[in-house]
Design a protein around this motif. Structure first.
Motif, short mmCIF file in Angstrom:
data_model
loop_
_atom_site.label_atom_id
_atom_site.label_comp_id
_atom_site.label_asym_id
_atom_site.label_seq_id
_atom_site.Cartn_x
_atom_site.Cartn_y
_atom_site.Cartn_z
N ARG A 278 0.85 -1.21 0.00
CA ARG A 278 0.00 0.00 0.00
C ARG A 278 0.89 1.26 0.00
NH1 ARG A 278 -3.90 0.92 5.11
NH2 ARG A 278 -5.45 -0.15 3.85
N ALA A 279 1.92 1.24 0.84
CA ALA A 279 2.78 2.42 0.96
C ALA A 279 3.54 2.72 -0.32
CB ALA A 279 3.75 2.23 2.11
N SER A 280 3.73 1.69 -1.16
CA SER A 280 4.53 1.89 -2.38
C SER A 280 3.78 2.72 -3.42
CB SER A 280 4.86 0.53 -3.00
OG SER A 280 3.69 -0.03 -3.60
N GLY A 281 2.47 2.87 -3.24
CA GLY A 281 1.67 3.61 -4.24
C GLY A 281 1.26 2.76 -5.42
N GLY A 456 6.42 -6.47 0.66
CA GLY A 456 5.27 -5.78 0.06
C GLY A 456 5.68 -4.48 -0.61
N LEU A 457 6.49 -3.73 0.08
CA LEU A 457 6.95 -2.44 -0.46
C LEU A 457 7.72 -2.66 -1.76
CD1 LEU A 457 7.42 0.67 0.07
CD2 LEU A 457 9.56 0.00 1.18
N LEU A 458 8.62 -3.62 -1.71
CA LEU A 458 9.43 -3.95 -2.87
C LEU A 458 8.56 -4.43 -4.03
CD1 LEU A 458 12.19 -4.39 -4.06
CD2 LEU A 458 12.44 -6.44 -2.68
N GLY A 459 7.58 -5.27 -3.69
CA GLY A 459 6.68 -5.79 -4.72
C GLY A 459 5.94 -4.66 -5.41
N VAL A 499 9.35 -0.07 17.49
CA VAL A 499 9.08 -0.17 16.06
C VAL A 499 8.59 -1.58 15.69
CG1 VAL A 499 9.98 0.38 13.77
CG2 VAL A 499 10.97 1.49 15.77
N ASP A 500 7.37 -1.89 16.10
CA ASP A 500 6.77 -3.15 15.64
C ASP A 500 6.46 -2.98 14.15
OD1 ASP A 500 3.66 -2.43 15.37
OD2 ASP A 500 4.60 -1.35 17.03
N ALA A 501 6.22 -4.11 13.48
CA ALA A 501 6.09 -4.05 12.01
C ALA A 501 4.91 -3.19 11.57
CB ALA A 501 5.98 -5.46 11.45
N PHE A 502 3.82 -3.20 12.33
CA PHE A 502 2.69 -2.37 11.95
C PHE A 502 3.05 -0.88 12.06
CE2 PHE A 502 -1.18 0.04 12.91
CZ PHE A 502 -1.87 -0.19 11.73
N THR A 503 3.72 -0.54 13.15
CA THR A 503 4.17 0.86 13.31
C THR A 503 5.07 1.24 12.14
OG1 THR A 503 4.03 0.66 15.70
CG2 THR A 503 5.44 2.42 14.87
N LEU A 504 5.95 0.32 11.77
CA LEU A 504 6.85 0.58 10.64
C LEU A 504 6.06 0.97 9.38
CD1 LEU A 504 9.73 0.44 9.38
CD2 LEU A 504 9.28 -1.98 8.93
N THR A 505 4.97 0.26 9.12
CA THR A 505 4.21 0.56 7.89
C THR A 505 3.68 1.99 7.93
OG1 THR A 505 2.06 -0.23 8.73
CG2 THR A 505 3.46 -1.84 7.61
N GLN A 506 3.43 2.50 9.13
CA GLN A 506 2.91 3.86 9.23
C GLN A 506 3.99 4.92 9.03
OE1 GLN A 506 1.05 3.30 13.12
NE2 GLN A 506 -0.92 3.40 12.08
N TYR A 507 5.23 4.49 9.05
CA TYR A 507 6.34 5.42 8.83
C TYR A 507 6.86 5.37 7.39
CZ TYR A 507 6.77 7.13 13.55
OH TYR A 507 6.55 7.78 14.73
N LEU A 508 6.19 4.62 6.54
CA LEU A 508 6.66 4.54 5.16
C LEU A 508 6.22 5.75 4.33
CD1 LEU A 508 6.07 0.74 4.46
CD2 LEU A 508 8.28 1.89 4.63
N ASN A 509 5.46 6.63 4.95
CA ASN A 509 5.02 7.85 4.28
C ASN A 509 6.23 8.72 3.89
OD1 ASN A 509 4.14 10.45 3.82
ND2 ASN A 509 2.42 10.26 5.24
#
Ligand SMILES: NC(=O)C1=CN([C@@H]2O[C@H](COP(=O)(O)OP(=O)(O)OC[C@H]3O[C@@H](n4cnc5c(N)ncnc54)[C@H](O)[C@@H]3O)[C@@H](O)[C@H]2O)[C@@H](O)CC1
Ligand SMILES: [K+]
Length: 521
Positions: A278-281, A456-459, A499-509
């Motif tokens: 999702r974060a990758s756009g 996911g980001l890489l994909g 920095v749990d993995a879910f928190t990490l996803t929120q910092y991919l902005n």
């Protein structure tokens, strides 16, 4: 008034000891006197040392002087610090030195500075400068010299190393016998491989590159147009982001990604990979999961098309639904949380023609399938993302060579004709010609789930760029940089434990990382 030219481009070169020697030889052959270069380099080191010690109370500075030009550098620094009013104590346990080093030793003695043979002479110094060995270290440090190094480490003083912490192998980053535990290391001229090797990390302390104006032409003459080793920098990472988007863009132009992940046992892995994508756009996202966990995925990722698959008795994906075709996708990211029971679909995906990222259980399944020939037979690009344990299962013949992570990644990439992303504190990305290395990360990412986010980001990025023909290795290094920067920012805000993995996803902005849509910072 002129400002010194900002040479950010040199930050992305990484050299072996041999390449560094060859580059320096070119400078000397072109007429640069060795002594003049040493004077220039040491002048810059002195400035940086001053900036480090200005704010702390320092009266006495100890200097370890080795037999080669690393020792010569240290002596020039010592001389300058002496004239600035510091009290200097020099320790040089070597009876023979290179000529230039000997000359500096003679001069510094004439200034009334005693040369000590005894390590205890440094005991009362506030700071120690380590000029014992640089890239000329050629055998392990042993006997009294090793005892001296261990003694310095035991004092736990502030130690500033010139070029490399003495005892660290320039290329492998291995400790040769023993090594100085530096608080700061000033790498001279160009980054050496050791700075990107996990084995050296505990010894390097804070690192910085001291540029001494090696002309780009001399660097390129030795490293070629496409250097073998490259450091990921903010500049080269953001250059390959799919930004800004063309005004006439539509969803199918921004990549159509299929994630294949999850099982009863590991539901979260599929969600985390989805959030990374999702974060990758990415333009379109589909996630194939065992059908019984489909509602969970749908509630977490409303924008994604969740494909419920027939499942095995133990809750893994058994097969794709009938009439489901992989052909529509620009890329596939496969592996997080699959369990090893999902071998049929992993094999099916490996046999397919889509660019593929294979991670986690996808790799464990691949390990059973003659990995090298399976990977090299694929028509489309494959990126594999093993941690060292998975790497060993995939490349049993390379286990012994894992101590040189950079070289082993390169070998694995060449053998398997894939892009090999070896996880660790300093991620290495092996490709056909180049190894990319990520210099900045955080141990906050050493945590279950952060790899699923990366997949996911890489994909998502991969799916988006295959259409516009950005080289795949370029986007892999961008994803690694992005993921690590998010971890660093999250750790700053929440500590390394937060920095749990879910928190990490929120910092991919990307905005939080200081970028905007125009791909500018
Ligand atoms: N060539 C130049 O003009 C420049 C050199 N620079 C400095 O020069 C350094 C490289 O200089 P050198 O090539 O002289 O190498 P080093 O100063 O790293 O050391 C080489 C010397 O140590 C001895 N040695 C190696 N391993 C040993 C061991 N285990 N026990 C005892 N002795 C050992 C070698 O026989 C040799 O005499 C760089 O790291 C950097 O600090 C920089 O000033 C940049 C410019
Ligand atoms: K050193």
């Amino acid at each position: 008034m002129f400002n010194r030219k900002n040479r950010t481009e040199i930050q992305h070169f990484v050299v072996t000891a041999k390449q560094m020697q060859a580059i320096e030889t070119r400078l000397f052959d072109a007429g640069m006197p060795v002594a003049a270069l040493m004077e220039k380099v040491a002048g810059r080191i002195t400035q940086r040392i001053l900036s480090k010690i200005e704010s702390i109370p320092v009266t006495s500075i100890g200097v370890i002087v080795g037999p080669g030009h690393n020792g010569g550098d240290a002596l020039v620094v010592a001389r300058e610090l002496h004239f600035l009013g510091y009290s200097l104590v020099v320790y040089c346990p070597f009876s023979k030195q290179k000529e230039l080093t000997q000359s500096h030793l003679k001069y510094i003695t004439s200034l009334g500075i005693l040369i000590n043979l005894n390590i205890e002479s440094l005991q009362n110094c506030d700071v120690i400068i380590d000029g014992m060995f640089g890239f000329g270290l050629e055998r392990p440090i042993t006997d009294e010299l090793a005892e001296a190094v261990n003694q310095i480490n035991a004092w736990k003083k502030r130690v500033l190393s010139i070029d490399l912490p003495s005892g660290i192998h320039t290329d492998t980053g291995e400790v040769l016998g023993t090594a100085i535990n530096a608080t700061d290391t000033f790498c001279l001229g160009l980054w050496k491989l050791a700075f990107l090797q996990d084995s050296a990390l505990d010894y390097l302390g804070n690192v910085e590159l001291i540029d001494f104006d090696i002309p780009l032409a001399d660097i390129q003459a030795i490293l070629g147009k496409n250097p073998e080793f490259r450091r990921i920098t903010k500049e080269n990472a953001i250059a390959d982001l799919p930004l800004p988007r063309p005004l006439t863009s539509h969803k199918y132009k921004n990549g159509n990604l299929l994630i294949v992940a999850g099982s009863h046992r590991y539901t979260g892995a599929a969600i985390l990979a989805g959030l990374g994508a999702r974060a990758s756009g990415v333009g379109m996202l589909s996630i194939a999961v065992p059908k019984s966990i489909k509602p969970l995925l749908s509630s977490q990722l409303p924008e994604a098309l969740i494909v419920g698959c027939p499942e095995t008795e133990d809750g893994a994906i058994l097969d794709f639904p009938s009439h489901f075709s992989l052909d529509q996708f620009d890329a596939i990211a496969c592996g997080p949380g699959l369990t090893q029971s999902a071998s049929t679909i992993v094999q099916m995906i490996l046999d397919g023609n889509q660019p593929l990222i294979l991670d986690a259980d996808g790799l464990n399944i691949l390990a059973q399938l003659d990995p090298i020939s399976t990977l090299s037979q694929r028509q489309a690009a494959t990126v594999i993302t093993p941690h060292p344990g998975e790497f060993k299962r995939l490349f049993p013949d390379l286990v012994e060579e894992l101590k040189n992570r950079i070289l082993v990644t390169q070998k694995a990439a060449q053998q398997s004709q894939s892009i090999v992303l070896l996880k660790g504190a300093r991620v290495c990305i092996g490709t056909e010609n180049t190894v990319w290395m990520n210099p900045e990360s955080t141990p906050a990412l050493a945590r279950g789930g952060s790899g699923d986010v990366l997949t996911g980001l890489l994909g998502g990025l991969l799916a988006a760029v295959v259409l516009n023909q950005t080289p795949i290795d370029a986007i892999v290094k961008t994803a690694v940089w992005w993921h690590a920067q998010a971890g660093i920012k999250a750790a700053k805000d929440k500590t390394e434990l937060g920095v749990d993995a879910f928190t990490l996803t929120q910092y991919l902005n990307l905005l939080q990382l200081g970028l905007n849509s125009n791909n500018h910072n």
